[in-house]
Design a protein around this motif. Structure first.
Motif, PDB file in Angstrom:
ATOM      1  N   SER A  29       0.869  -0.897 -10.890  1.00 40.95           N
ATOM      2  CA  SER A  29       1.394  -1.954 -11.765  1.00 40.95           C
ATOM      3  C   SER A  29       0.983  -1.762 -13.222  1.00 40.95           C
ATOM      4  CB  SER A  29       0.956  -3.335 -11.263  1.00 40.95           C
ATOM      5  OG  SER A  29      -0.450  -3.425 -11.285  1.00 40.95           O
ATOM      6  N   VAL A  30      -0.109  -1.049 -13.445  1.00 40.31           N
ATOM      7  CA  VAL A  30      -0.546  -0.867 -14.831  1.00 40.31           C
ATOM      8  C   VAL A  30      -0.146   0.498 -15.387  1.00 40.31           C
ATOM      9  CG1 VAL A  30      -2.479  -2.470 -14.603  1.00 40.31           C
ATOM     10  CG2 VAL A  30      -2.839  -0.030 -14.106  1.00 40.31           C
ATOM     11  N   HIS A  31       0.537   1.307 -14.552  1.00 41.63           N
ATOM     12  CA  HIS A  31       0.867   2.655 -15.019  1.00 41.63           C
ATOM     13  C   HIS A  31       2.076   2.621 -15.958  1.00 41.63           C
ATOM     14  CE1 HIS A  31       1.565   6.914 -15.125  1.00 41.63           C
ATOM     15  NE2 HIS A  31       0.444   7.104 -14.439  1.00 41.63           N
ATOM     16  N   PRO A  32       1.992   3.343 -17.088  1.00 40.23           N
ATOM     17  CA  PRO A  32       3.109   3.304 -18.056  1.00 40.23           C
ATOM     18  C   PRO A  32       4.426   3.863 -17.506  1.00 40.23           C
ATOM     19  CG  PRO A  32       1.414   4.915 -18.707  1.00 40.23           C
ATOM     20  CD  PRO A  32       0.848   4.105 -17.585  1.00 40.23           C
ATOM     21  N   ASP A  33       4.365   4.698 -16.478  1.00 38.61           N
ATOM     22  CA  ASP A  33       5.615   5.243 -15.925  1.00 38.61           C
ATOM     23  C   ASP A  33       6.163   4.426 -14.758  1.00 38.61           C
ATOM     24  OD1 ASP A  33       5.725   7.251 -17.763  1.00 38.61           O
ATOM     25  OD2 ASP A  33       4.629   8.686 -16.516  1.00 38.61           O
ATOM     26  N   ALA A  34       5.569   3.256 -14.531  1.00 42.14           N
ATOM     27  CA  ALA A  34       6.069   2.375 -13.467  1.00 42.14           C
ATOM     28  C   ALA A  34       6.528   1.054 -14.064  1.00 42.14           C
ATOM     29  CB  ALA A  34       4.977   2.117 -12.430  1.00 42.14           C
ATOM     30  N   TYR A  35       7.585   0.493 -13.496  1.00 42.54           N
ATOM     31  CA  TYR A  35       8.039  -0.829 -13.936  1.00 42.54           C
ATOM     32  C   TYR A  35       8.193  -1.688 -12.689  1.00 42.54           C
ATOM     33  CZ  TYR A  35      10.698  -4.524 -16.159  1.00 42.54           C
ATOM     34  OH  TYR A  35      11.110  -5.746 -16.617  1.00 42.54           O
ATOM     35  N   ILE A  36       7.444  -2.767 -12.613  1.00 38.25           N
ATOM     36  CA  ILE A  36       7.485  -3.623 -11.425  1.00 38.25           C
ATOM     37  C   ILE A  36       7.979  -5.006 -11.818  1.00 38.25           C
ATOM     38  CG2 ILE A  36       6.111  -4.675  -9.581  1.00 38.25           C
ATOM     39  CD1 ILE A  36       4.272  -2.328  -9.625  1.00 38.25           C
ATOM     40  N   THR A  41       0.843  -1.197   0.000  1.00 34.09           N
ATOM     41  CA  THR A  41       0.000   0.000   0.000  1.00 34.09           C
ATOM     42  C   THR A  41       0.876   1.244   0.000  1.00 34.09           C
ATOM     43  OG1 THR A  41      -1.570  -1.280   1.308  1.00 34.09           O
ATOM     44  CG2 THR A  41      -1.953   1.095   1.170  1.00 34.09           C
ATOM     45  N   PHE A  42       1.933   1.202   0.810  1.00 31.98           N
ATOM     46  CA  PHE A  42       2.841   2.353   0.899  1.00 31.98           C
ATOM     47  C   PHE A  42       3.560   2.582  -0.423  1.00 31.98           C
ATOM     48  CE2 PHE A  42       7.197   3.899   1.796  1.00 31.98           C
ATOM     49  CZ  PHE A  42       6.862   5.197   2.178  1.00 31.98           C
ATOM     50  N   ILE A  43       4.080   1.506  -1.015  1.00 28.92           N
ATOM     51  CA  ILE A  43       4.841   1.662  -2.265  1.00 28.92           C
ATOM     52  C   ILE A  43       3.918   2.125  -3.390  1.00 28.92           C
ATOM     53  CG2 ILE A  43       6.175   0.411  -4.016  1.00 28.92           C
ATOM     54  CD1 ILE A  43       7.356  -1.244  -1.678  1.00 28.92           C
ATOM     55  N   GLU A  44       2.696   1.603  -3.394  1.00 23.69           N
ATOM     56  CA  GLU A  44       1.746   2.073  -4.411  1.00 23.69           C
ATOM     57  C   GLU A  44       1.473   3.575  -4.237  1.00 23.69           C
ATOM     58  OE1 GLU A  44      -0.939   0.307  -6.816  1.00 23.69           O
ATOM     59  OE2 GLU A  44      -2.744   0.885  -5.689  1.00 23.69           O
ATOM     60  N   ALA A  45       1.212   3.999  -2.996  1.00 23.47           N
ATOM     61  CA  ALA A  45       0.929   5.422  -2.735  1.00 23.47           C
ATOM     62  C   ALA A  45       2.132   6.289  -3.100  1.00 23.47           C
ATOM     63  CB  ALA A  45       0.550   5.621  -1.265  1.00 23.47           C
ATOM     64  N   LEU A  46       3.310   5.834  -2.708  1.00 21.59           N
ATOM     65  CA  LEU A  46       4.531   6.589  -2.998  1.00 21.59           C
ATOM     66  C   LEU A  46       4.783   6.655  -4.499  1.00 21.59           C
ATOM     67  CD1 LEU A  46       7.158   8.017  -2.102  1.00 21.59           C
ATOM     68  CD2 LEU A  46       8.209   5.738  -1.912  1.00 21.59           C
ATOM     69  N   LEU A  94       6.374  -9.945  -4.733  1.00 21.38           N
ATOM     70  CA  LEU A  94       5.835  -9.058  -5.762  1.00 21.38           C
ATOM     71  C   LEU A  94       5.257  -9.827  -6.943  1.00 21.38           C
ATOM     72  CD1 LEU A  94       8.335  -6.094  -5.805  1.00 21.38           C
ATOM     73  CD2 LEU A  94       5.879  -5.945  -5.539  1.00 21.38           C
ATOM     74  N   GLY A  95       5.143 -11.128  -6.777  1.00 21.96           N
ATOM     75  CA  GLY A  95       4.644 -11.931  -7.879  1.00 21.96           C
ATOM     76  C   GLY A  95       3.205 -11.560  -8.199  1.00 21.96           C
ATOM     77  N   ASP A  96       2.461 -11.211  -7.166  1.00 20.76           N
ATOM     78  CA  ASP A  96       1.064 -10.861  -7.355  1.00 20.76           C
ATOM     79  C   ASP A  96       0.954  -9.362  -7.569  1.00 20.76           C
ATOM     80  OD1 ASP A  96      -1.603 -10.535  -7.351  1.00 20.76           O
ATOM     81  OD2 ASP A  96      -1.916 -11.121  -5.255  1.00 20.76           O
ATOM     82  N   LYS A  97       0.970  -8.974  -8.819  1.00 17.28           N
ATOM     83  CA  LYS A  97       0.986  -7.545  -9.127  1.00 17.28           C
ATOM     84  C   LYS A  97      -0.301  -6.847  -8.722  1.00 17.28           C
ATOM     85  CE  LYS A  97       4.382  -7.285 -12.826  1.00 17.28           C
ATOM     86  NZ  LYS A  97       4.704  -6.668 -14.123  1.00 17.28           N
ATOM     87  N   THR A  98      -1.345  -7.631  -8.496  1.00 18.81           N
ATOM     88  CA  THR A  98      -2.602  -7.000  -8.111  1.00 18.81           C
ATOM     89  C   THR A  98      -2.482  -6.329  -6.750  1.00 18.81           C
ATOM     90  OG1 THR A  98      -3.368  -9.058  -7.130  1.00 18.81           O
ATOM     91  CG2 THR A  98      -4.009  -8.614  -9.407  1.00 18.81           C
ATOM     92  N   ARG A  99      -1.395  -6.640  -6.028  1.00 18.22           N
ATOM     93  CA  ARG A  99      -1.200  -5.962  -4.756  1.00 18.22           C
ATOM     94  C   ARG A  99      -1.004  -4.458  -4.962  1.00 18.22           C
ATOM     95  NH1 ARG A  99       2.853  -6.884  -1.247  1.00 18.22           N
ATOM     96  NH2 ARG A  99       4.185  -6.880  -3.070  1.00 18.22           N
ATOM     97  N   MET A 100      -0.514  -4.090  -6.131  1.00 22.09           N
ATOM     98  CA  MET A 100      -0.363  -2.645  -6.431  1.00 22.09           C
ATOM     99  C   MET A 100      -1.126  -2.382  -7.712  1.00 22.09           C
ATOM    100  SD  MET A 100       3.693  -2.231  -5.683  1.00 22.09           S
ATOM    101  CE  MET A 100       4.433  -3.056  -4.272  1.00 22.09           C
ATOM    102  N   GLU A 101      -2.439  -2.386  -7.606  1.00 21.59           N
ATOM    103  CA  GLU A 101      -3.242  -2.466  -8.822  1.00 21.59           C
ATOM    104  C   GLU A 101      -3.143  -1.238  -9.714  1.00 21.59           C
ATOM    105  OE1 GLU A 101      -7.477  -2.717  -8.305  1.00 21.59           O
ATOM    106  OE2 GLU A 101      -7.385  -1.980  -6.256  1.00 21.59           O
TER     107      GLU A 101
END
Lengths: 342, 342
Positions: A112-119, A69-74, A102-109
């Motif tokens: 994980s789908v943002h074009p400026d993020a790479y997970i 949750t923190f990493i997604e918000a950050l 981090l295998g379950d990318k839905t944790r940062m929903e």
């Protein structure tokens, strides 16, 4: 793709091409095949001049503390500022289970789908040292691809925190507003590694969070006095580890966190400690890989493989002194004659 | 003397002969000359069947805590019971200064001249690993010579405590009755190593000593719960780390200390943990020496010596990835062709 094509894609590709080249490059670097390793080294050396401009941020915390949750918000906060964010992970349990934090990318929903993020999830095989090496190399790929902030996540158990602290510019520990936790963290020596302690979920019990903040702040002060007597006097050019509270779920305090990170980066760049830390980390990484390589070659040596099982038994049973066994095994590997006493 | 004569003197010599043979054997084992090392290994292997019957007791504490006074009081207490006592030391500073915490035998003026005591200062050269190895070997010599208790002393700083804990049956930490000290010890991770914490100089401020005892006891309980969740429930067959108070200077509490040591030995023998700990220590010792030997051979290899300075610079400056440098150095040592990218 050849290493040259991967390099071209990572450095100059259009977004979709770049992302695909990054994934292929990291997979190539994770491979243990000798020819892949040679290609990987070639690629790394070519990418290296384009690395080092990102800020490397380590985030640790026990399961349940709210890391995702923190990493997604950050991450979303940084992207809103026009920055590109990569998230990697070191998960020691993945080497056993094959799974990954981090295998379950839905944790940062959203992230994980943002074009400026790479997970990218944690490498899932080998020793912690091997996993850490692959993560370091993936970090270099992300930097060459132009990501501004590389976040490396790890769970707050075991030696993985030391590995993450050893490859990042700043190491942050997430804590729950639970007064009993501070001793646990001190015990494991993690607090000493922390540049910033973040008390998450502060909205649930603001009083407990404030109490924990005060407690951990005073512990950090004691630790830093004991560890570095010369730092007992405050020096404004040096960063002092801090404790902040926030609520990642409500998005409260993420801006304050990033302000603290920027202040850290400004101070540590000006006083030269950021560059010194990276230099130290690179050399330590080199020696760590040399040690691992020496040990692997030793264990695979035919003479050693032949002698080791019996000598281990002899040492365990007290029939041969450990140092004698060590000298004889080393002599066996280097092709010298065994001593008459064995 | 030949190894056979040393062996004979150590195992069967009259007191004066035995003592002289011990000193010569330990000096032989401390030598780095190759022929001495071969003779030393021969001697060790011959002595080994006669070792292992002593109790190995580690004693750590910061300067000023009263270690010498305590060891003198304990040693004389044990001798009065008919036991023979050897005192060895690991002093990390001796590798720098050439001096030693036990070099000045006048610190234990009664014990040092007693015929049933054998005191040997810390080896004074080499790395901590090398010093620890020599101390381990000296311990085996003392055991073969019939000493019932081998005390290994170290100062409460740095990695030397881990070395001593790794070669003894029981590890004791001496503390001052100073409330602020407990955090310092926890910080350094020493408390986790301690089987017994001894608050010395309790006569100076009995209230402070009692307070420190309560504080450290509660810290130890927390540590053991966090570290080993399965031990949260009390199991009477297992030793639980304890905290006792005493005054070595007044000789008060030394009998209580020894009673705790005997209880530890009884429990850990019955539940098998003492034997398991020694087996684990021997194997760890063997691997530690193998690692040191591999690294030494690596650093001395002509190809490595030629390449290392430049590669270290390249890695520090970010021109070559650390893992690439490591692989190339390992290839150089094993005689493989260097990769084209370097």
């Amino acid at each position: 793709m050849t290493p040259q094509q991967l390099q071209e894609g990572i450095l100059h590709g259009a977004p979709a091409v770049r992302r695909r080249a990054m994934a292929k490059a990291i997979t190539l670097l994770e491979s243990t095949r000798a020819d892949h390793r040679t290609q990987g080294d070639e690629l790394l050396t070519a990418l290296l001049p384009h690395t080092g401009r990102a800020f490397r941020l380590g985030i640790s915390g026990v399961p349940g503390v709210g890391k995702s949750t923190f990493i997604e918000a950050l991450g979303l906060h940084l992207i809103a500022q026009g920055l590109k964010v990569a998230v990697l992970a070191i998960d020691p349990s993945s080497t056993v289970s094959g799974g990954s934090i981090l295998g379950d990318k839905t944790r940062m929903e959203h992230l994980s789908v943002h074009p400026d993020a790479y997970i990218r999830p944690s490498p899932s095989s080998g020793t912690l040292g091997g996993v850490a090496e692959k993560t370091r190399e993936a970090m270099l790929v992300c930097e060459a691809a132009g990501y501004d902030v590389v976040i490396i996540e790890t769970v707050g158990v075991g030696q993985s925190e030391i590995a993450v602290q050893g490859m990042t510019d700043m190491f942050c520990v997430l804590q729950l507003p639970n007064a009993g936790d501070d001793l646990q963290a001190i015990k494991k020596g993690v607090m000493e590694l922390a540049d910033l302690v973040v008390i998450n979920k502060a909205d649930i019990d603001p009083h407990a969070a404030t109490r924990a903040q005060a407690q951990i702040t005073s512990s950090l002060r004691l630790l830093s006095m004991h560890g570095n007597p010369e730092h007992a006097h405050h020096d404004e050019s040096l960063w002092t580890p801090k404790v902040i509270t926030l609520s990642a779920l409500k998005g409260e305090g993420v801006d304050g966190f990033w302000a603290a990170v920027q202040e850290f980066r400004r101070l540590q760049t000006a006083n030269g400690r950021l560059a010194a830390r990276r230099e130290r980390q690179s050399l330590a990484w080199m020696w760590e890989r040399i040690d691992a390589g020496l040990k692997q070659a030793f264990r695979q040596h035919p003479q050693v493989r032949e002698l080791l099982p019996r000598l281990q038994q002899d040492v365990a049973a007290g029939r041969v002194a450990a140092s004698t066994a060590a000298r004889n095994l080393l002599a066996a590997q280097s092709g010298q004659a065994l001593q008459a006493t064995i």
